[in-house]
Scaffold this motif. Structure first.
Motif, short mmCIF file in Angstrom:
data_model
loop_
_atom_site.label_atom_id
_atom_site.label_comp_id
_atom_site.label_asym_id
_atom_site.label_seq_id
_atom_site.Cartn_x
_atom_site.Cartn_y
_atom_site.Cartn_z
N ASP A 31 -0.18 -18.84 10.30
CA ASP A 31 -0.59 -18.48 8.94
C ASP A 31 -1.31 -19.66 8.30
O ASP A 31 -1.10 -20.81 8.68
CB ASP A 31 0.63 -18.10 8.10
CG ASP A 31 0.25 -17.39 6.80
OD1 ASP A 31 -0.92 -16.99 6.66
OD2 ASP A 31 1.13 -17.27 5.92
N HIS A 32 -2.16 -19.36 7.33
CA HIS A 32 -2.78 -20.42 6.53
C HIS A 32 -3.23 -19.83 5.18
O HIS A 32 -3.66 -18.69 5.10
CB HIS A 32 -3.97 -21.05 7.26
CG HIS A 32 -5.10 -20.09 7.56
ND1 HIS A 32 -6.20 -19.96 6.75
CD2 HIS A 32 -5.28 -19.23 8.59
CE1 HIS A 32 -7.02 -19.06 7.26
NE2 HIS A 32 -6.48 -18.61 8.38
N MET A 223 -18.37 -35.66 18.89
CA MET A 223 -17.85 -35.84 17.53
C MET A 223 -17.28 -34.52 17.03
O MET A 223 -17.90 -33.46 17.17
CB MET A 223 -18.96 -36.29 16.59
CG MET A 223 -18.51 -36.45 15.13
SD MET A 223 -19.90 -36.78 14.01
CE MET A 223 -20.42 -38.39 14.59
N ALA A 224 -16.08 -34.57 16.44
CA ALA A 224 -15.46 -33.40 15.83
C ALA A 224 -15.43 -33.59 14.32
O ALA A 224 -15.07 -34.67 13.82
CB ALA A 224 -14.04 -33.21 16.36
N LEU A 225 -15.80 -32.54 13.57
CA LEU A 225 -15.82 -32.57 12.12
C LEU A 225 -14.72 -31.69 11.54
O LEU A 225 -14.49 -30.59 12.02
CB LEU A 225 -17.17 -32.05 11.59
CG LEU A 225 -18.44 -32.83 11.94
CD1 LEU A 225 -19.65 -32.11 11.34
CD2 LEU A 225 -18.37 -34.25 11.44
N MET A 226 -14.07 -32.18 10.49
CA MET A 226 -13.04 -31.38 9.82
C MET A 226 -12.95 -31.79 8.35
O MET A 226 -13.42 -32.86 7.95
CB MET A 226 -11.68 -31.55 10.49
CG MET A 226 -11.17 -32.98 10.53
SD MET A 226 -9.58 -33.15 11.39
CE MET A 226 -8.46 -32.63 10.10
N GLY A 227 -12.35 -30.92 7.53
CA GLY A 227 -12.14 -31.22 6.12
C GLY A 227 -13.04 -30.41 5.21
O GLY A 227 -14.06 -29.85 5.63
N MET A 257 -10.07 -21.02 12.29
CA MET A 257 -9.85 -21.58 10.97
C MET A 257 -11.08 -22.35 10.50
O MET A 257 -11.76 -23.02 11.28
CB MET A 257 -8.63 -22.51 10.99
CG MET A 257 -7.36 -21.81 11.43
SD MET A 257 -5.92 -22.91 11.46
CE MET A 257 -5.54 -23.00 9.71
N ALA A 258 -11.35 -22.27 9.21
CA ALA A 258 -12.47 -22.98 8.61
C ALA A 258 -12.19 -24.48 8.61
O ALA A 258 -11.03 -24.91 8.60
CB ALA A 258 -12.69 -22.50 7.17
N PRO A 259 -13.24 -25.31 8.63
CA PRO A 259 -13.04 -26.76 8.65
C PRO A 259 -12.16 -27.27 7.52
O PRO A 259 -11.40 -28.23 7.70
CB PRO A 259 -14.46 -27.31 8.53
CG PRO A 259 -15.33 -26.25 9.14
CD PRO A 259 -14.67 -24.95 8.76
N ALA A 260 -12.23 -26.65 6.34
CA ALA A 260 -11.43 -27.10 5.20
C ALA A 260 -9.94 -26.95 5.45
O ALA A 260 -9.13 -27.69 4.88
CB ALA A 260 -11.82 -26.31 3.94
N MET A 261 -9.55 -26.01 6.33
CA MET A 261 -8.14 -25.77 6.61
C MET A 261 -7.61 -26.65 7.73
O MET A 261 -6.39 -26.73 7.95
CB MET A 261 -7.90 -24.31 6.98
CG MET A 261 -7.94 -23.32 5.83
SD MET A 261 -6.69 -23.65 4.55
CE MET A 261 -5.21 -23.75 5.50
#
Length: 273
Positions: A31-32, A223-227, A257-261
């Motif tokens: 869940d998120h 490179m991995a992007l998140m946030g 899941m979206a990067p923000a999550m």
């Protein structure tokens, strides 16, 4: 009932919650949710809305921003965890330019020239108290408070064990060189105002090549992007700079899941370690 691992990420505007549950093959995200916090005074009310009453065995994990901590590599002639824990506070305090009360922790070390190289960190107790206070006041005392970007790397280990991990949120960002799920070295940035895509790409590109060069890498890692501060436009801009860039693929069911999550999701997975 399956044990739940709950990761919480708060960027000053949104409280994001991700939940993982224990499974045979390891923790699985189930869940998120995201909740807007209109004013700082509303955080407690949002926490009560976002978090159900904890069941026995559930674990709640929070992240401390990277700028709240001090990170060093230390060398000891032993690798016994009890001996390291005993020696760590005094050794770290001699290298850190503050006189505050500190909380210290470390990761497993590597043998190096007859010594053991230990990744160690210290955080001001005041910063830890400030982080957990809104949750404690609503009856949701966290079991884990971990320092970014170390908690992100630990949670992503199964899908991103090696490379450069970039996390960007509203007012801060980190660029980290990750090896086998552990942060080897990182750069931290604070933003007074939201940087443009061009400026952010410049910062990340500079840090990327600095980390690669300082660690004697012959090949350029992915490179991995998140946030919440990353976007498709930023990814494209970085790819135009010659880097292989992607968003880590963490799923709830079949939904990516979206990067923000992702910060909250990595914390949930970190809580299961």
């Amino acid at each position: 009932m399956a044990k739940k691992f709950i990761g919480i990420d708060f960027d000053g505007e949104f409280l994001r919650v991700a939940v993982a549950e224990a499974a045979k093959g390891g923790p699985v995200l189930t869940d998120h949710r995201s909740y807007e916090v209109p004013v700082p005074e509303a955080l407690g009310e949002v926490i009560e809305k976002a978090l159900p009453e904890a069941a026995f065995g559930d674990r709640l994990a929070l992240n401390l921003p990277a700028h709240e901590g001090f990170f060093r590599y230390l060398e000891f002639p032993f690798n016994d965890p009890k001996k390291i824990a005993s020696a760590l506070p005094l050794t770290l305090s001699s290298q850190i330019p503050v006189n505050d009360e500190l909380v210290t922790d470390f990761l497993s070390g590597q043998a190096l020239n007859g010594q053991f190289r230990i990744p160690a960190a210290a955080v001001r107790q005041e910063a830890v108290r400030a982080c957990i206070a809104p949750f404690e006041e609503t009856g949701h005392l966290p079991q884990i408070v971990d320092l970014a970007p170390f908690c992100y790397a630990a949670g992503l280990k199964k899908v991103f064990a090696d490379g450069v991990l970039v996390s960007v949120e509203k007012s801060q960002g980190t660029v980290s060189l990750v090896e086998n799920g552990q942060v080897r070295e990182f750069r931290c940035h604070l933003f007074r105002e939201e940087p443009s895509i061009e400026k952010l790409a410049q910062i990340i590109t500079r840090d990327y090549f600095s980390l690669v060069a300082s660690n004697h890498r012959d090949q350029q890692p992915a490179m991995a992007l998140m946030g919440s501060g990353v976007s498709d436009a930023l990814r494209t801009r970085l790819e135009n700079n010659g880097m292989k860039v992607y968003f880590p693929q963490l799923k709830v069911g079949e939904s990516v899941m979206a990067p923000a999550m992702l910060p909250a999701a990595t914390l949930a997975l970190r809580a299961a370690i």
